[in-house]
Structures are given as C-alpha cells and as structure tokens.
Design a protein around this motif. Structure first.
Motif, PDB file in Angstrom:
ATOM      1  N   THR A 121      67.633  52.408  -6.958  1.00  0.00           N
ATOM      2  CA  THR A 121      67.423  53.677  -6.282  1.00  0.00           C
ATOM      3  C   THR A 121      67.696  53.495  -4.796  1.00  0.00           C
ATOM      4  OG1 THR A 121      65.935  55.581  -6.130  1.00  0.00           O
ATOM      5  CG2 THR A 121      64.951  53.394  -5.797  1.00  0.00           C
ATOM      6  N   SER A 123      68.807  56.112  -0.969  1.00  0.00           N
ATOM      7  CA  SER A 123      69.482  57.341  -0.537  1.00  0.00           C
ATOM      8  C   SER A 123      70.988  57.251  -0.735  1.00  0.00           C
ATOM      9  CB  SER A 123      69.173  57.620   0.937  1.00  0.00           C
ATOM     10  OG  SER A 123      67.808  57.868   1.131  1.00  0.00           O
ATOM     11  N   ASN A 149      71.477  58.150 -13.694  1.00  0.00           N
ATOM     12  CA  ASN A 149      72.106  59.145 -12.837  1.00  0.00           C
ATOM     13  C   ASN A 149      73.613  58.940 -12.733  1.00  0.00           C
ATOM     14  OD1 ASN A 149      71.401  61.441 -11.174  1.00  0.00           O
ATOM     15  ND2 ASN A 149      71.993  60.248  -9.390  1.00  0.00           N
ATOM     16  N   SER A 171      67.638  58.575  -9.376  1.00  0.00           N
ATOM     17  CA  SER A 171      67.437  59.425  -8.207  1.00  0.00           C
ATOM     18  C   SER A 171      65.946  59.600  -7.954  1.00  0.00           C
ATOM     19  CB  SER A 171      68.076  60.798  -8.444  1.00  0.00           C
ATOM     20  OG  SER A 171      67.318  61.525  -9.406  1.00  0.00           O
ATOM     21  N   SER A 172      65.623  60.161  -6.792  1.00  0.00           N
ATOM     22  CA  SER A 172      64.223  60.424  -6.473  1.00  0.00           C
ATOM     23  C   SER A 172      63.620  61.434  -7.438  1.00  0.00           C
ATOM     24  CB  SER A 172      64.102  60.937  -5.034  1.00  0.00           C
ATOM     25  OG  SER A 172      64.888  62.111  -4.846  1.00  0.00           O
ATOM     26  N   LYS A 209      60.543  57.454  -4.360  1.00  0.00           N
ATOM     27  CA  LYS A 209      61.313  56.245  -4.643  1.00  0.00           C
ATOM     28  C   LYS A 209      60.397  55.025  -4.769  1.00  0.00           C
ATOM     29  CE  LYS A 209      65.701  57.854  -2.830  1.00  0.00           C
ATOM     30  NZ  LYS A 209      66.344  57.809  -4.154  1.00  0.00           N
TER      31      LYS A 209
END
Length: 460
Positions: A121, A123, A149, A171-172, A209
């Motif tokens: 994970t 950004s 994802n 993803s978050s 996260k």
C-alpha cells in the motif's frame, strides 16, 4: 476462484456489483452462502440476476433482517463524507461490514496449503511496486499471483498452493474496511495527500493505510521513510534499534542501524548490520526511470529479499521489467522527442515525481483538481519548458499553476498533443502527468492514457 469460508448456510448481502462485487458474490456462493445482491445501477443488478443471484434493495426498511454480513465494493463510501444508505442501514442493524480483501484473508489456508502473501500500500508507486515484485518472482521461477487493486480480483484467483506467493496491491479504501488483514510481508511505499474527502483528512488517510501493519502483525514490514508518517510507522513497528523485522527504504542516506535499502543518485544499495551486501545501478533500466521508480525498485527489492530471493535473481528481474501502462510509459520517440504516458499521476506528489524524472518537458496536465492545490509542483517548474492544460476547467487549472510556468489552455487531449508535438525540440519529453483526476473527461486514468497514446500514434 477462492471459495469464501465461514458463511456456509448464512445469508450475506453484497453491495456494488462491479468486478470485485460480482466476484465476491460468486465466491460466497461457492462457499455455501446465500447471496442477496444490490447495485444502485440497473446494469449491475441485471448482471447479477443473469447469474442467478437474488437482488434486494438494501436501502429499504428491514432489508437486513436475517443477514449475517454486508460485503461492499471499495468505491462505495462507508463513513466519510457520508456512508451509503445501505451501509448506514447495515450498521444501524448491527450487521458486520466487510470487503473482498477481508473475505480473502479469512478464507486463506482452508485447503491446508500455506501460500505467502505480500500486501503493498501507499499513495504512489504501489502499482509499479506490486507489478515489479510479481515480475521478479516469476522471472526467478517462483509461482506468483498478482491481484487486489491491480490485475484480478483477489477472490477470482485459483486456490494457491504450498510455496505460492500472492502479491496484493491494496488501496486505502480496501485496507480501511477489511475485517481481516494478515499478510506475511507488508509494504508501505510513501504517503502524500490523496482521497482526503473519503478519510476526513490526511490523518484518516494515514490511519486507513496503517491498519495493514497494525491489525495483522506481518512477519516483516518494508517501510518507505522519506515522509514523517513512514518514519513514525517504522518506529512503531520495531522492537529495538536494528530490528530486522523492519526494512527501511529511502532515496536518501539513512543514519538508523538495521536492515535498509536505499537509492541514491541512481544506485540501489542494500545494507544489513552496517555492511553493504548488494548494489545495483538503476540508471540504465528503461522501465525504472526517475527517482520515484528507484524508490519502487527498493521496495520490491526489500520484499523479494524477505521472501528469500538472492540479489542476482532480483537484479535480473529488475533489468527485464517492461514497466506498467500509464506509469512513466514511453509510448513513442519521434525525431529525438520522447512521449511518456504517466496518466496514473493523478495527484500532485505523483506528478512532481514525474516532472523530476526528465530534464526538458512539454507537460500535458489538468483535469479534476484535487484538494491541496498545486504549490508543491513549483519546485520542479525548472524542468518544464511549457505546460499544455486539458480538462473542463483548464483555464482555472492554468491559473493555479502560477507564474512559474508558461501555460497554454488546450482543453482536450487532441489539441494538447498536437501543440506539444509541434513545438517540441530534439532532446525534450512530451509528458502526460495530469496532477488531477480524470473524471471530468474520462471514465478513468487508463482511458485518459490510452487517448494520449492514440493521439501520439496518429501524429504525422
């Protein structure tokens, strides 16, 4: 398909019938559950009914009577800015809410086999890191699967066997809601502002996260420490200085002891107990250009080393990696001008990394601007020869760039590509790095990148 375990004979509701939702419904049915399906769109409901699923409007009173769990798709808000009415109804009725990632982890190993799971994970860079690690593993002869994802829905995988490795990009949205998160290796690439409306700010985004590392207690963690949040997370996870269960990753020199993988001036170096044990020159690897991709390479290297791969095996995989579409993807070279598709640069931090990767840029940018403004890009305007702005609000986006960069309002991709190509000189790069979401003009960033590549291919 991986049958979902623990709901045999129970009724489970599924909200959202896109790729992950329909796959979850099938996997639940394969595990013996009775599935009630719902989607706000008629097309989704029709697709479920065509496969024999009963549909029920989950927003109506009493819809959750007799329901054991609600499984929701990641794109549906469950808390901020406001929960979907069906999720609010489930919570009010005391019904547990989960997603396909949680179902996957609760169902893993029921066949007696013990695959290893690496969950990634962050950004930016998580897609490239996931694909790169998967490539390195397969090139080294390991049986590996890529899902989450990226690639296939996680429950759509064939049941894994002993010694298999499952690489998950998360993803978050996925990490925040999954009720079970138990990877063997967990990777945190970096953090920058994104999806702030869905998490009520940066703190909520980081907390989503962080659950990947706090909930399941992975055997080993790989943590990018170039931001304060990464340094904080690494400090929380280690038991003492030099704890080898935490591998720190950075694009700067680290003073901390212990296991670390760094990339400085294009050189990747692995250090353990104060001694360098491996190094690789990343500068001549086409699929890994730029500082941000060097960080991705460090994360993949650290994860692969955690799985027992030798440095020579990992280096061979790095060198043969072809790159991902829409992430620093070279789509053409014409008369000394390189055309690069980085449509996945949907936020300011990702776009800044793309701008830093090339010295002389004709920059195609714009779209649905996110919170936080564009000020963080200013440090890289020295690399920009000119910006060509697209999007429905292209004029406002051009103004927001400020006086530090020459900008031309183009509006659409066709105009931007034509103008940039006409003005580009040998040695320059025409770069699509929007620093914005695509939804004002495209269904997703992939469609935007495909349009860019098609316009470039059509140049005379």
């Amino acid at each position: 398909m991986i049958p979902v375990r623990g709901f045999d004979g129970a009724t489970v509701a599924v909200l959202g019938l896109g790729r992950s939702g329909l796959t979850a419904a099938r996997a639940l049915r394969a595990g013996g559950a009775t599935v009630l399906a719902w989607d706000d769109g008629a097309r989704g409901r029709e697709a479920a009914e065509a496969e024999g699923f009963e549909t029920r409007d989950l927003t109506r009173a009493g819809a959750f009577e007799g329901v054991a769990c609600l499984v929701t798709s990641p794109g549906i808000p469950h808390l901020y800015p406001a929960p979907h009415p069906a999720i609010a109804a489930a919570l009010a009725a005391g019904v547990a809410v989960d997603n396909d990632i949680g179902l996957f982890f609760r169902s893993l190993g029921w066949n007696g086999e013990a695959p290893r799971v690496v969950a990634i994970t962050g950004s930016n860079g998580k897609s490239t890191t996931s694909a790169l690690l998967h490539h390195v593993l397969t090139q080294a002869g390991r049986r590996a699967h890529l899902a989450g994802n990226i690639g296939r829905g996680v429950l759509d995988l064939d049941p894994p066997g002993e010694g298999d490795v499952i690489v998950l990009e998360l993803s978050s949205y996925q990490t925040e809601l999954a009720r079970s998160l138990t990877p063997d290796v967990a990777v945190f690439t970096n953090l920058s502002p994104d999806h702030l409306d869905r998490h009520a700010g940066l703190g909520g985004y980081f907390a989503a996260k962080r659950r990947l590392f706090a909930e399941g207690g992975p055997d080993r963690t790989v943590i990018g420490v170039d931001e304060p949040e990464g340094r904080f997370l690494a400090g929380q996870l280690q038991e003492a200085q030099g704890d080898d269960r935490v591998i720190r990753v950075s694009t700067a020199k680290l003073e901390t002891p212990g296991w670390q993988v760094t990339a400085r001036k294009g050189w990747l170096a692995e250090t353990r107990k104060g001694r360098q044990v491996a190094s690789v020159d990343l500068r001549d690897i086409p699929g890994l250009s730029g500082r941000h991709n060097h960080q991705n390479a460090c994360c993949a290297w650290a994860a692969a080393r955690s799985l027992g791969l030798a440095p020579r095996e990992i280096e061979a995989g790095l060198r043969s990696y072809p790159g991902l579409p829409h992430r620093s993807q070279v789509v053409a070279e014409r008369s000394g001008v390189r055309f690069v598709n980085d449509s996945k640069a949907t936020n300011v931090d990702a776009a800044a990394q793309a701008l830093a990767a090339f010295p002389a840029i004709r920059w195609i940018c714009g779209g649905l601007q996110k919170e936080g403004g564009l000020d963080a890009l200013a440090a890289h305007y020295g690399h920009v020869v000119k910006a060509y702005v697209i999007g429905r609000e292209a004029g406002a986006f051009a103004v927001a760039l400020g006086p530090g960069v020459e900008a031309e309002v183009c509006g659409d991709m066709a105009t931007a590509v034509a103008r940039a190509a006409a003005e580009a000189q040998a040695g320059e790069t025409v770069l699509l790095a929007p620093a914005a979401a695509s939804f004002d003009q495209y269904d997703n960033f992939e469609r935007r990148g495909e349009d860019f590549a098609a316009r470039v291919a059509a140049l005379e």
